[in-house]
Design a protein around this motif. Structure first.
Motif, PDB file in Angstrom:
ATOM      1  N   ALA A   9       1.050  -1.042   0.153  1.00 30.12           N
ATOM      2  CA  ALA A   9       0.221  -0.048  -0.012  1.00 30.12           C
ATOM      3  C   ALA A   9       0.781   1.452  -0.008  1.00 30.12           C
ATOM      4  CB  ALA A   9      -0.658   0.426   1.200  1.00 30.12           C
ATOM      5  N   LEU A  12       2.498   1.913  -3.440  1.00 31.12           N
ATOM      6  CA  LEU A  12       1.394   2.259  -4.469  1.00 31.12           C
ATOM      7  C   LEU A  12       1.233   3.943  -4.236  1.00 31.12           C
ATOM      8  CD1 LEU A  12      -1.208  -0.586  -4.640  1.00 31.12           C
ATOM      9  CD2 LEU A  12       0.869   0.087  -6.241  1.00 31.12           C
ATOM     10  N   GLU A  13       0.768   4.158  -2.800  1.00 34.27           N
ATOM     11  CA  GLU A  13       0.807   5.448  -2.383  1.00 34.27           C
ATOM     12  C   GLU A  13       1.951   6.286  -3.118  1.00 34.27           C
ATOM     13  OE1 GLU A  13       1.042   8.102   1.847  1.00 34.27           O
ATOM     14  OE2 GLU A  13       0.357   6.319   1.468  1.00 34.27           O
ATOM     15  N   GLU A  16       2.453   6.523  -6.939  1.00 30.57           N
ATOM     16  CA  GLU A  16       0.958   7.823  -7.117  1.00 30.57           C
ATOM     17  C   GLU A  16       1.587   9.353  -6.551  1.00 30.57           C
ATOM     18  OE1 GLU A  16      -4.116   8.894  -6.259  1.00 30.57           O
ATOM     19  OE2 GLU A  16      -2.831   8.010  -4.937  1.00 30.57           O
ATOM     20  N   GLN A  27      -4.305   3.528 -12.144  1.00 27.57           N
ATOM     21  CA  GLN A  27      -5.681   2.480 -12.076  1.00 27.57           C
ATOM     22  C   GLN A  27      -4.964   1.474 -12.689  1.00 27.57           C
ATOM     23  OE1 GLN A  27      -7.906   3.539 -10.511  1.00 27.57           O
ATOM     24  NE2 GLN A  27      -8.565   1.224 -10.244  1.00 27.57           N
ATOM     25  N   SER A  28      -4.180   0.579 -13.748  1.00 26.52           N
ATOM     26  CA  SER A  28      -4.022  -0.438 -14.209  1.00 26.52           C
ATOM     27  C   SER A  28      -3.118  -1.035 -13.154  1.00 26.52           C
ATOM     28  CB  SER A  28      -3.383  -0.728 -15.528  1.00 26.52           C
ATOM     29  OG  SER A  28      -3.001  -1.408 -15.932  1.00 26.52           O
ATOM     30  N   VAL A  30      -3.331  -0.935 -10.052  1.00 26.15           N
ATOM     31  CA  VAL A  30      -4.106  -0.038  -8.730  1.00 26.15           C
ATOM     32  C   VAL A  30      -4.771  -1.750  -8.764  1.00 26.15           C
ATOM     33  CG1 VAL A  30      -5.436   0.372  -6.851  1.00 26.15           C
ATOM     34  CG2 VAL A  30      -3.910   1.270  -7.847  1.00 26.15           C
ATOM     35  N   THR A  31      -5.785  -1.760  -9.999  1.00 24.67           N
ATOM     36  CA  THR A  31      -6.401  -3.376 -10.803  1.00 24.67           C
ATOM     37  C   THR A  31      -5.481  -4.495 -10.684  1.00 24.67           C
ATOM     38  OG1 THR A  31      -7.744  -1.712 -11.218  1.00 24.67           O
ATOM     39  CG2 THR A  31      -8.029  -3.935 -12.100  1.00 24.67           C
ATOM     40  N   GLN A  32      -3.763  -4.518 -11.133  1.00 25.80           N
ATOM     41  CA  GLN A  32      -3.805  -6.094 -11.202  1.00 25.80           C
ATOM     42  C   GLN A  32      -3.137  -6.541  -9.713  1.00 25.80           C
ATOM     43  OE1 GLN A  32      -0.557  -5.435 -14.245  1.00 25.80           O
ATOM     44  NE2 GLN A  32       0.354  -7.182 -13.183  1.00 25.80           N
ATOM     45  N   PHE A  33      -2.859  -5.422  -9.530  1.00 24.81           N
ATOM     46  CA  PHE A  33      -2.587  -5.965  -7.369  1.00 24.81           C
ATOM     47  C   PHE A  33      -3.427  -5.598  -6.812  1.00 24.81           C
ATOM     48  CE2 PHE A  33       1.585  -5.199 -10.246  1.00 24.81           C
ATOM     49  CZ  PHE A  33       2.229  -6.295 -10.600  1.00 24.81           C
ATOM     50  N   ASP A  34      -4.557  -5.520  -6.710  1.00 26.07           N
ATOM     51  CA  ASP A  34      -6.202  -5.452  -6.386  1.00 26.07           C
ATOM     52  C   ASP A  34      -5.719  -6.855  -5.248  1.00 26.07           C
ATOM     53  OD1 ASP A  34      -7.838  -4.429  -4.277  1.00 26.07           O
ATOM     54  OD2 ASP A  34      -9.030  -5.678  -5.541  1.00 26.07           O
ATOM     55  N   GLY A  35      -5.503  -6.598  -3.807  1.00 28.83           N
ATOM     56  CA  GLY A  35      -5.097  -7.356  -2.891  1.00 28.83           C
ATOM     57  C   GLY A  35      -3.826  -7.907  -2.502  1.00 28.83           C
TER      58      GLY A  35
END
Length: 583
Positions: A9, A12-13, A16, A27-28, A30-35
């Protein structure tokens, strides 16, 4: 000090906030590595590097928790090319010109230092004055503002190459015809500088850059003397640093070590002669220990003749280099024209091979290890430093105007100065264009042996890859509870041997610094201490050790021979005495 841990987290912060990726790209990701779990930050970073979304340098800084300092004005920083106490050199992109540049940035410590800013201005002016394919171009010098205040940078032509000091480390012997070509190209670049009334004053292998096609460029005009007009900046530089001895001790002209402000083009001819001598002979002209002894050699002594040191070298070339290194300027060739013509008759250009990405990785790792001195009072003392070893074992010292200066390690600075692009402490004395101050390890021929420091068996390195672990399929099997099934792997590279941690449980350390994660890889240097499983210690061999083993064996052979001769002599005397007694 190990790299601080960071959660997915937080990574990713930081990504950004960095501005390195667009909103759509972010966004791509974040979506790919969600969780993603907290342990996935390094995995995300590696994936982005493999996809080309981040460079290795950018990823490492993000993993350290940094989110700022990736842009300087319009330039986007890609990689760290080199660094020193006075400045940092980055590979960057210029979106306005759609090109890559080398960006030299003054360190925070010297942003208000008049001498450093003056030197940067002189370097920029010299690089902008000379337009020649054998000279690195200067594009612009400008100020910029960061969170700490004003600073300066110099944008220059980027060349993907190695300097000749590094090239010597990658090649045991350079054919003399190739050296002639390199010298001819250097001469052409210097002739263009001299015609523009610029004297370089620091010609040496580290300031000559060669690319894969064998094309050479002269770089680093930080000590240049501009003689075309009344230069107030040059006068200021002389007043700040003095002008009695400015240059590099291994290659400095005798008159330059007396009065650097009054020299002319013939000082560069002398320095180029010393450079050619070192490349031909694979040794420095005066490989003494101290700068004082080196300078005394340049002033009063002659080095061994090239004709005696280099079999097959054309007599014309050996004589030319001898004349270039004449003590009196009037006894040297009076311009580069003669040098270019003579070398050109024997020159042959050849392509060279090197892995630039691996060299960059090595330089970055060295940048984190170095811990330069902090005393500004050493600035004048280091102006004439130089390597004390033969050229075949070069390790460059801080040899130019200013000594290496910085107090903290990279990670200590990164923890306290978030976002500063100048957080990586690095190589000594302001190298340029990828000039590694500590060159890559020269590969040794044949089998290498890591000595066990704890009394165990050695690790022998044969072939290109040697795996170490407890499993039977490993090349080197170590039955120790701290060693994993597949613990690590030694890999032969173009620049020596590297060590890779294969996800071992108890880890791998080099000089007490842990390799972090399965992607961790480090190029080994002579004398490095390797620790496996937090328990077993080994010493990576160096050239001096290898030579020492040969000398030890030689002495042992001589000892045996002497013992045999003595025994024969004693037996002969005993027989003679017996005969006399019998008579």
């Amino acid at each position: 000090m190990p790299v601080p841990q960071i959660t997915a987290a937080k990574f990713l912060e930081s990504l950004e906030r960095s501005g390195l990726v667009s909103d759509v790209e972010l966004q791509s990701v974040v979506t790919q590595f969600d969780g993603a779990t907290d342990e996935d930050a390094h995995r995300i970073a590696r994936e982005l590097v493999n996809r080309g979304g981040l460079t290795r340098y950018q990823a490492e800084r993000l993993l350290a928790g940094e989110s700022r300092g990736f842009f300087i004005n319009r330039y986007r920083l890609l990689e760290l090319l080199g660094a020193g106490g006075m400045s940092y050199l980055y590979l960057a992109t210029d979106p306005d010109k759609a090109r890559r540049v080398a960006l030299k940035v003054v360190t925070r410590k010297y942003v208000n230092d008049e001498g450093m800013i003056t030197r940067l201005k002189l370097e920029a002016r010299a690089g902008q004055t000379i337009d020649h394919p054998n000279v690195v171009k200067s594009y612009e010098i400008s100020a910029f503002e960061d969170v700490f205040g004003p600073n300066h940078y110099l944008a220059m032509e980027f060349v993907e190459g190695v300097n000749l000091e590094e090239f010597v480390q990658l090649n045991r012997t350079i054919p003399w015809s190739q050296v002639c070509d390199m010298g001819m190209q250097a001469g052409e670049g210097l002739r263009a500088a001299h015609r523009a009334n610029v004297v370089h004053r620091d010609v040496k292998p580290a300031n000559l850059l060669v690319d894969r096609e064998g094309r050479l460029k002269l770089l680093d005009f930080g000590l240049a003397l501009l003689k075309s007009r009344e230069e107030t900046d040059e006068f200021s530089l002389a007043m700040i640093f003095g002008h009695d001895c400015l240059g590099t001790a291994d290659f400095i002209a005798p008159e330059q070590s007396v009065d650097s402000l009054s020299v002319d083009a013939r000082a560069d001819i002398y320095s180029l002669g010393c450079t050619l001598y070192a490349l031909f002979a694979e040794r420095l002209p005066f490989p003494e220990t101290s700068s004082r002894e080196k300078i005394e050699g340049h002033r009063n002594r002659n080095p061994p003749s090239l004709a005696d040191l280099v079999p097959g070298l054309p007599a014309e070339v050996a004589k030319l280099v001898g004349r270039m290194m004449a003590k009196q300027p009037n006894d040297r060739p009076q311009s580069m024209d003669e040098v270019i013509t003579s070398l050109g008759r024997h020159a042959r250009r050849q392509p060279i091979e090197f892995d630039f990405s691996r060299i960059l990785a090595y330089r970055a790792s060295q940048a984190r290890k170095r811990k330069p001195s902090t005393s500004a009072s050493t600035a004048r003392q280091s102006t004439t430093g130089g390597s004390s070893r033969a050229i075949s074992h070069w390790t460059t010292s801080p040899t130019r105007v200013i000594s290496q200066v910085s107090a903290e390690t990279a990670h200590e600075r990164a923890a306290s100065v978030e976002g500063d692009p100048n957080t990586l402490v690095a190589l000594s004395a302001d190298p340029a264009f990828g000039a590694a101050v500590v060159p890559p390890v020269r590969p040794f021929a044949g089998e290498l042996e890591l000595t066990a420091l704890d009394g165990g068996p050695p690790i022998r390195l044969k072939g290109d890859r040697v795996s170490v672990g407890r499993n039977p399929e490993c090349d080197v099997i170590i039955a120790h509870k701290g060693i994993s099934g597949k613990h690590c792997e030694f890999r032969r590279t173009a620049t020596g041997w590297s060590l890779v941690d294969l996800k071992s449980k108890n880890g791998v350390q080099v000089n007490d610094r842990p390799l972090s994660g399965s992607a961790a890889e480090v190029l080994l240097q002579p004398g490095d201490r390797v620790t496996l499983g937090r328990a077993l210690n080994y010493r990576f061999p160096g050239a001096s050790e290898k030579g020492g083993h040969r000398m030890e064996r030689r002495h042992r052979r001589w000892g045996v021979a002497v013992a045999v001769i003595v025994a024969i002599g004693v037996a002969g005397l005993a027989w003679y005495a017996w005969r006399l007694t019998g008579l």
